[in-house]
Design a protein around this motif. Structure first.
Motif, mmCIF file in Angstrom:
data_model
loop_
_atom_site.group_PDB
_atom_site.id
_atom_site.type_symbol
_atom_site.label_atom_id
_atom_site.label_comp_id
_atom_site.label_asym_id
_atom_site.label_seq_id
_atom_site.Cartn_x
_atom_site.Cartn_y
_atom_site.Cartn_z
ATOM 1 N N ALA A 1 59.215 5.543 72.120
ATOM 2 C CA ALA A 1 58.053 5.934 70.921
ATOM 3 C C ALA A 1 58.139 7.835 70.817
ATOM 4 O O ALA A 1 57.145 8.957 70.076
ATOM 5 N N TYR A 2 59.116 8.331 72.107
ATOM 6 C CA TYR A 2 59.809 9.605 71.211
ATOM 7 C C TYR A 2 59.784 10.470 70.043
ATOM 8 O O TYR A 2 59.261 10.804 69.256
ATOM 9 N N VAL A 3 61.080 8.412 70.135
ATOM 10 C CA VAL A 3 62.396 8.801 68.665
ATOM 11 C C VAL A 3 60.892 8.879 67.507
ATOM 12 O O VAL A 3 61.106 9.707 66.326
ATOM 13 N N ASP A 4 60.157 8.141 67.597
ATOM 14 C CA ASP A 4 58.759 7.471 66.695
ATOM 15 C C ASP A 4 58.172 8.308 66.205
ATOM 16 O O ASP A 4 57.308 9.055 64.968
ATOM 17 N N PHE A 5 57.565 9.979 67.523
ATOM 18 C CA PHE A 5 57.143 10.924 66.952
ATOM 19 C C PHE A 5 58.136 12.021 66.441
ATOM 20 O O PHE A 5 57.099 12.631 64.851
ATOM 21 N N VAL A 6 58.947 11.785 66.493
ATOM 22 C CA VAL A 6 60.085 12.733 65.342
ATOM 23 C C VAL A 6 60.260 12.546 64.239
ATOM 24 O O VAL A 6 59.757 13.084 63.325
ATOM 25 N N ASN A 7 60.422 11.169 64.273
ATOM 26 C CA ASN A 7 60.290 10.722 62.851
ATOM 27 C C ASN A 7 59.152 11.151 62.068
ATOM 28 O O ASN A 7 58.904 11.140 60.904
ATOM 29 N N ARG A 8 58.098 10.668 62.690
ATOM 30 C CA ARG A 8 56.473 10.948 62.228
ATOM 31 C C ARG A 8 56.608 12.678 61.433
ATOM 32 O O ARG A 8 56.000 12.211 60.426
ATOM 33 N N VAL A 9 57.281 13.324 62.422
ATOM 34 C CA VAL A 9 57.127 14.968 62.149
ATOM 35 C C VAL A 9 58.307 14.936 60.878
ATOM 36 O O VAL A 9 58.199 15.759 59.788
ATOM 37 N N HIS A 10 59.309 14.270 61.188
ATOM 38 C CA HIS A 10 60.439 14.183 59.582
ATOM 39 C C HIS A 10 59.978 13.969 58.476
ATOM 40 O O HIS A 10 60.037 15.265 57.594
ATOM 41 N N ASP A 11 58.836 12.956 58.655
ATOM 42 C CA ASP A 11 58.316 12.233 57.165
ATOM 43 C C ASP A 11 57.023 13.627 56.871
ATOM 44 O O ASP A 11 57.146 13.479 55.473
ATOM 45 N N TYR A 12 56.391 13.940 57.658
ATOM 46 C CA TYR A 12 55.597 14.781 57.310
ATOM 47 C C TYR A 12 56.378 16.310 56.890
ATOM 48 O O TYR A 12 55.150 16.606 55.433
ATOM 49 N N ALA A 13 56.716 16.924 57.572
ATOM 50 C CA ALA A 13 57.796 17.379 56.644
ATOM 51 C C ALA A 13 58.419 17.820 55.531
ATOM 52 O O ALA A 13 58.208 17.925 54.350
ATOM 53 N N ALA A 14 58.850 16.521 54.686
ATOM 54 C CA ALA A 14 59.730 16.070 53.992
ATOM 55 C C ALA A 14 58.873 16.083 53.357
ATOM 56 O O ALA A 14 58.547 15.997 51.770
ATOM 57 N N SER A 15 57.314 15.446 53.360
ATOM 58 C CA SER A 15 56.290 15.432 52.462
ATOM 59 C C SER A 15 55.848 17.233 52.029
ATOM 60 O O SER A 15 55.534 16.967 50.653
ATOM 61 N N LYS A 16 56.252 18.075 52.737
ATOM 62 C CA LYS A 16 56.111 19.427 51.999
ATOM 63 C C LYS A 16 57.346 19.832 51.680
ATOM 64 O O LYS A 16 57.407 21.169 51.284
ATOM 65 N N GLY A 17 58.584 19.052 51.254
ATOM 66 C CA GLY A 17 60.075 19.791 50.930
ATOM 67 C C GLY A 17 60.570 20.590 51.779
ATOM 68 O O GLY A 17 61.133 21.364 51.637
ATOM 69 N N VAL A 18 60.263 20.157 53.008
ATOM 70 C CA VAL A 18 60.869 20.664 54.651
ATOM 71 C C VAL A 18 61.659 19.979 55.602
ATOM 72 O O VAL A 18 61.561 18.688 55.190
ATOM 73 N N ARG A 19 63.051 19.892 55.193
ATOM 74 C CA ARG A 19 63.994 19.410 56.484
ATOM 75 C C ARG A 19 63.540 19.527 57.547
ATOM 76 O O ARG A 19 63.451 20.769 58.550
#
Length: 618
Positions: free
Chosen positions: A334-352
């Motif tokens: 559940a914790y890693v899922d949150f990290v990955n969702r933030v990753h995907d949101y950042a990536a959608s904005k062109g951010v690593r």
């Protein structure tokens, strides 16, 4: 990662020793340089200097020759810095260079220089060439360091290319406020030493979530100014809002978003990652930060989420993970899922995305998203070599490189003597630099009142020299640490660096008057460049309110007269000169005190106009 670290070391003698290292070794370095045809003195050191006969002499007729737009930007910054360092106004011109000139060239065809390397050649004229604007800029930093030691530069040539792409400093201004002048000094010093990455964990005042605007925050305009300085000096400022742990600066007034244990107890520092509302709240803060930060990276922290606790106390975590990933999922998923969702949101904005490593204990079945950079600070089950083998980029942020305010301080001399380099992680030393992006030193405020900003600076600058050397070139360019430390003394501080230890009034007794209030106090300068204000009833000190990291950080907390104690940093004040008088700013809380209803209280400047005190000497 912040206030919860338990390791603490005594600091007796550290400040005095640091000053001694900065001053005493100069003769040793001078002798070393005279015994060989060594490269001119710089930090980082030049490793492939090819000497030639003669010298370049910087004189009154010098011009900065720049032909294109990129060259002009580099030359304009250099002109500003030459003026700031006492070299006068040097014109920026086009056309051909003549003897005595400094020419700036950006040649994309010089691929051997990479993105940040440069070539510097000194003779009758001096030239700096980079394949990119950044490379040419770093060449001008070397030039400034050489001119800091005199106007005559020995003739020769160097091609200087960094070993690691990330060379940085991390600062947590997340609880205890750090003044903008101090941060501006840091940016300038970083650029001067070719460091290119500043991680800032801090709170920006939110328009979308005013309930989160408890102190200490920075206004958007303040951050825009700092980021603009970073952009000018090629220092990428990466923002961090630590999550899903350490979220108390943001959600202390949002109990609906706080993780709740099986006994019904709210956890004000932990975001409930099983709630969509928590994810939406966090990403809305990311959107606000995007209004002021220009970095293409985002740091979400992700450290110490379950520090001192157990997932078993939070059954909703396991339910969430199993509902999404199946019966074999673990609560950590559940914790890693949150990290990955933030990753995907950042990536959608062109951010690593960047995260700390300690949450990756191997108890998860869901992997962290590919493309996430892991900053390794703590020795846990999953080693750096394992992360690199899985394809992650890893930055070395080892705890041995930390300066904990009022606690553990990195032993720079020992690290230098060990020839420490970015392959040396906590718990593992790698034989190859493959997959390692670089390294950084970190400043954390675990005991906010343990040291003032000026005291921290004394320890920070030698560590800054060391990380610059270890990430750019040979980690051990001199036979002894004394010789290496003397390099820092030789090149001095960056142009535009401000001495923040100057007290603008002489020691003595004064009457302070503002807004109908007055009091008498003796001003005494402290060793770290602040002042104590001694009244007949005791020394002025900020008291009251909730303590965060041993500091009363609430706006409206009162300044009262307490028993004078030279070791009490909350009794130290910055007497700041302003139009019409002075402001009194507490050295630790960084808030100005003003008379309100017969009391002296502290406020941020955007909440209450700071009092302007007029001083009359007795």
């Amino acid at each position: 990662m912040t206030e919860h670290k338990k390791r603490r070391f005594r600091l007796a003698g550290v400040i005095a020793a640091a000053f001694a290292l900065l001053v005493a070794p100069v003769p040793a370095l001078a002798q070393s340089q005279s015994q060989s045809a060594a490269a001119p003195v710089t930090v980082p050191a030049l490793t492939n200097w090819a000497p030639e006969s003669g010298s370049y002499v910087f004189g009154r007729g010098a011009r900065l020759v720049a032909s294109g737009a990129a060259e002009r930007r580099v030359a304009d910054t250099l002109a500003d810095d030459l003026r700031a360092s006492g070299h006068g106004r040097v014109p920026v011109v086009g056309g051909a260079a003549r003897p005595g000139d400094i020419s700036i060239d950006v040649r994309p065809s010089s691929t051997e220089l990479g993105k940040e390397g440069y070539e510097l050649q000194a003779g009758k004229r001096l030239s700096v060439t980079g394949a990119t604007e950044t490379g040419a800029f770093y060449g001008t930093r070397t030039l400034l360091q050489l001119l800091a030691q005199g106007d005559r530069i020995p003739a020769g040539r160097t091609v200087d290319v960094p070993r690691y792409k990330e060379r940085g400093v991390g600062v947590c201004a997340c609880y205890v406020h750090i003044s903008l002048p101090w941060l501006e000094n840091l940016v300038r010093e970083m650029a001067y030493h070719k460091l290119n990455q500043l991680l800032l964990e801090l709170k920006v005042k939110s328009d979308a979530h005013p309930e989160a605007n408890t102190w200490g925050y920075y206004t958007k305009d303040e951050i825009r100014g700092l980021v603009a300085l970073g952009d000018k000096y090629h220092v990428e400022i990466i923002p961090e809002i630590n999550s899903p742990g350490h979220m108390d600066p943001w959600i202390e007034n949002r109990p609906d978003l706080q993780l709740t244990d099986s006994d019904g107890n709210k956890q004000p520092a932990r975001l409930d990652v099983t709630q969509q509302a928590a994810f939406d709240y966090y990403t809305s803060l990311m959107d606000e930060y995007a209004q002021v930060f220009t970095s293409t990276s985002w740091h979400m922290g992700a450290d110490e989420y379950m520090l001192g606790s157990d997932f078993a106390k939070y059954p909703q975590m396991l339910r969430y993970a199993q509902d999404k990933y199946g019966a074999n999922a673990t609560p950590q998923d559940a914790y890693v899922d949150f990290v990955n969702r933030v990753h995907d949101y950042a990536a959608s904005k062109g951010v690593r995305l960047r995260i700390w490593n300690d949450g990756l204990t191997g108890a998860n079945t869901v992997p962290v998203a590919a493309g996430t950079t892991v900053e390794h600070w703590l020795n846990v089950a999953v080693k750096p070599s394992g992360l690199i083998a899985q394809g992650y980029q890893v930055e070395n942020a080892a705890y041995s490189l930390y300066l904990v305010r009022g606690g553990f301080h990195s032993d720079t001399e020992s690290l230098y003597d060990q020839s420490w380099d970015p392959r040396s992680f906590e718990g593992e030393k790698l034989t190859s630099g493959k997959g390692i992006t670089g390294a950084k030193i970190s400043l954390w405020p675990d005991n906010g009142r343990g040291e003032t900003e000026n005291e921290v600076a004394v320890e920070l600058w030698p560590a800054l020299d060391h990380i610059a050397q270890a990430t750019w070139g040979d980690p051990h360019p001199d036979a002894t640490y004394a010789e290496f430390a003397a390099r820092g003394t030789a090149v001095g501080h960056a142009p535009g660096w401000r001495d923040l230890t100057k007290v603008p009034v002489a020691d003595g007794t004064y009457t302070f008057r503002a807004s109908g209030a007055s009091f008498d106090a003796e001003v005494r300068r402290t060793a770290d460049g602040y002042a104590t204000l001694r009244t007949a009833d005791g020394c002025l000190e900020v008291r009251g309110g909730k303590l965060t990291l041993n500091v009363p950080l609430q706006p409206g907390a009162e300044a009262t007269r307490e028993t004078c104690d030279d070791q009490n940093t909350l009794q130290r004040w910055e007497v700041e000169r302003v139009a019409g008088g002075y402001r009194l700013v507490n050295a630790i809380t960084r808030m100005a005190v003003s008379p309100v209803d017969g009391r002296l209280v502290q406020y941020p400047v955007d909440q209450h106009p700071p009092a302007v005190w007029r001083l009359t000497a007795h």
